[in-house]
Design an enzyme around this catalytic site. Structure first.
Site, PDB file in Angstrom:
ATOM      1  N   GLN A 274       0.806  -1.221   0.000  1.00  0.00           N
ATOM      2  CA  GLN A 274       0.000   0.000   0.000  1.00  0.00           C
ATOM      3  C   GLN A 274       0.836   1.267   0.000  1.00  0.00           C
ATOM      4  O   GLN A 274       0.343   2.345  -0.320  1.00  0.00           O
ATOM      5  CB  GLN A 274      -0.933   0.006   1.203  1.00  0.00           C
ATOM      6  CG  GLN A 274      -0.222   0.147   2.543  1.00  0.00           C
ATOM      7  CD  GLN A 274      -1.151  -0.105   3.719  1.00  0.00           C
ATOM      8  OE1 GLN A 274      -1.616  -1.211   3.914  1.00  0.00           O
ATOM      9  NE2 GLN A 274      -1.415   0.943   4.486  1.00  0.00           N
TER      10      GLN A 274
ATOM     11  N   CYS B  62      -5.230   0.418   3.451  1.00  0.00           N
ATOM     12  CA  CYS B  62      -5.293  -0.993   3.841  1.00  0.00           C
ATOM     13  C   CYS B  62      -6.688  -1.566   3.623  1.00  0.00           C
ATOM     14  O   CYS B  62      -6.848  -2.734   3.254  1.00  0.00           O
ATOM     15  CB  CYS B  62      -4.867  -1.166   5.291  1.00  0.00           C
ATOM     16  SG  CYS B  62      -5.880  -0.249   6.476  1.00  0.00           S
TER      17      CYS B  62
ATOM     18  N   HIS C 221      -6.070  -1.675  11.403  1.00  0.00           N
ATOM     19  CA  HIS C 221      -5.460  -2.100  10.155  1.00  0.00           C
ATOM     20  C   HIS C 221      -6.326  -3.163   9.489  1.00  0.00           C
ATOM     21  O   HIS C 221      -6.801  -4.088  10.147  1.00  0.00           O
ATOM     22  CB  HIS C 221      -4.066  -2.656  10.440  1.00  0.00           C
ATOM     23  CG  HIS C 221      -3.244  -2.932   9.214  1.00  0.00           C
ATOM     24  ND1 HIS C 221      -3.105  -2.030   8.193  1.00  0.00           N
ATOM     25  CD2 HIS C 221      -2.531  -4.031   8.843  1.00  0.00           C
ATOM     26  CE1 HIS C 221      -2.308  -2.550   7.261  1.00  0.00           C
ATOM     27  NE2 HIS C 221      -1.976  -3.767   7.625  1.00  0.00           N
TER      28      HIS C 221
ATOM     29  N   ASN D  55      -0.953  -9.440   4.596  1.00  0.00           N
ATOM     30  CA  ASN D  55      -0.797  -8.021   4.874  1.00  0.00           C
ATOM     31  C   ASN D  55      -0.605  -7.256   3.570  1.00  0.00           C
ATOM     32  O   ASN D  55      -0.513  -7.862   2.492  1.00  0.00           O
ATOM     33  CB  ASN D  55       0.396  -7.810   5.824  1.00  0.00           C
ATOM     34  CG  ASN D  55       0.294  -6.521   6.609  1.00  0.00           C
ATOM     35  OD1 ASN D  55      -0.535  -5.662   6.337  1.00  0.00           O
ATOM     36  ND2 ASN D  55       1.163  -6.362   7.601  1.00  0.00           N
TER      37      ASN D  55
END
Length: 365
Positions: free
Chosen positions: A147, A153, A289, A310
């Site tokens: 990102q 996110c 997140h 992630n």
């Protein structure tokens, strides 16, 4: 009236160019100030970091504390390890501020009614699930993305789940556009200033789909919505559902059937420097997140874990992933992973182009 909750802004403190591996070091590197400076210079070169002389000395002191933390933690009998990654010259406060700075539970704005999906849970009556599932191995997950200097996110979490259900229904893996969500899904979500996956699912449904990464490539900054690109959707969904809150059993049923968007508390020091193993570190439930569950399993010693993707690039963690302990005593799950989970629904193998892609029996789980 529902209150709006947002996931974080993520900005990089250091200038990091390209994809690099974490920097290894040894106990001898901590023996003197001189050896620590040598290690710091190696790290700066490794990550192509550029700072002023004054800032360099300030960053060295932060780096030194982080080296000591990583070294001490790795000497403990923990099921996970840490490494010096691109966040190694950031204090944990700085890290939390720029990568986990917007508390979902605290940062709320009036926005009217939050969409509730279909108001049901389609996997409620699932009686049995496999002992392990890995949607990466099944071909339902694209390469890890980054990102960058943008708090998007939420968009990455959303896209992982949509890419996954599209593959399951069409047998085709298509990399989709996070940038379309950042630029165009702005009624409730706020681009690089955060957002929620549920709003993004609703946006994709109402727009009739989302376009490809190649058509609308990621820029790591918010721009003006490109109407021409948005009018070329390639993957559609029929809606979304929320997983019952604070219920890891329900989350397991959902993750056995498709990748799931989740929110977590990712601001801890050990999370900052996570490298490998099953993460059991300290973290709270101040959700900050957006990530995605793409599988689960159990280690040889019996530790249960989630496979979590992630959006900090493949250099972080296990090639961009983290295995997080599951089945803990707290109902919210480790780092609050069971608190805000949702997933898209796709009922057929037909996408906006009208072309029915090759349908295949559901993968054996």
């Amino acid at each position: 009236m529902e209150m709006k909750k947002f996931l974080p802004v993520a900005l990089s403190l250091a200038l990091v160019l390209g994809i690099t591996e974490s920097l290894d070091f040894h106990g001898k590197d901590l023996e003197s100030e001189e050896s620590l400076w040598d290690l710091y210079e190696r790290w700066r070169s490794h990550h192509t970091v550029s700072t002023s002389l004054d800032e360099k000395h300030k960053r060295f002191n932060v780096f030194k504390e982080n080296v000591i933390h990583v070294h001490k933690t790795n000497k403990m009998d923990k099921p996970y390890k840490l490494k010096l990654n691109k966040f190694a010259d950031m204090t944990n406060h700085e890290f939390r501020s720029v990568y986990a700075g917007s508390k979902v539970k605290r940062h709320k704005m009036f926005c009217g009614t939050t969409p509730r999906g279909n108001g049901s849970f389609m996997y409620e009556k699932v009686d049995e699930v496999p002992s392990s599932v890995d949607w990466r191995k099944k071909g339902a997950v694209t390469a890890v993305k980054d990102q960058g200097q943008c708090g998007s996110c939420w968009a990455f979490s959303t896209i992982v789940a949509v890419e996954g259900i599209n593959y399951i229904k069409t047998n085709k893996l298509v990399s989709l556009s996070e940038q379309e969500l950042v630029d165009c899904d702005t009624t409730e979500n706020q681009g690089c200033n955060g957002g929620l996956m549920e709003y993004a699912f609703e946006f994709i449904k109402k727009k009739g789909g989302v376009t490809t990464e190649s058509t609308y490539p990621y820029q790591a900054e918010a721009g003006t919505c490109d109407v021409e690109k948005v009018n070329k959707p390639v993957v559609s969904i029929d809606g979304y559902e929320k997983v019952p809150e604070n219920d890891e059993d329900a989350l397991l049923k959902a993750a056995a059937n498709q990748p799931i968007s989740v929110a977590i508390d990712a601001g801890g020091s050990d999370f900052q420097f996570y490298s490998e193993g099953v993460f059991t570190g300290k973290c709270g439930t101040e959700l900050d997140h957006g990530v995605a569950i793409v599988g689960y399993g159990t280690t040889l010693d019996g530790t249960k874990y989630w496979v979590v993707r992630n959006s900090w690039g493949p250099e972080w963690g296990e090639k961009g992933y983290i295995r997080m302990q599951r089945g803990i005593s707290d109902k919210e799950g480790l780092c609050g992973i069971a608190m805000e989970a949702s997933f898209p629904i796709k009922n057929s193998s037909t996408n906006p182009s009208g072309t029915r892609t090759r349908s295949s029996p559901k993968d054996e789980l």
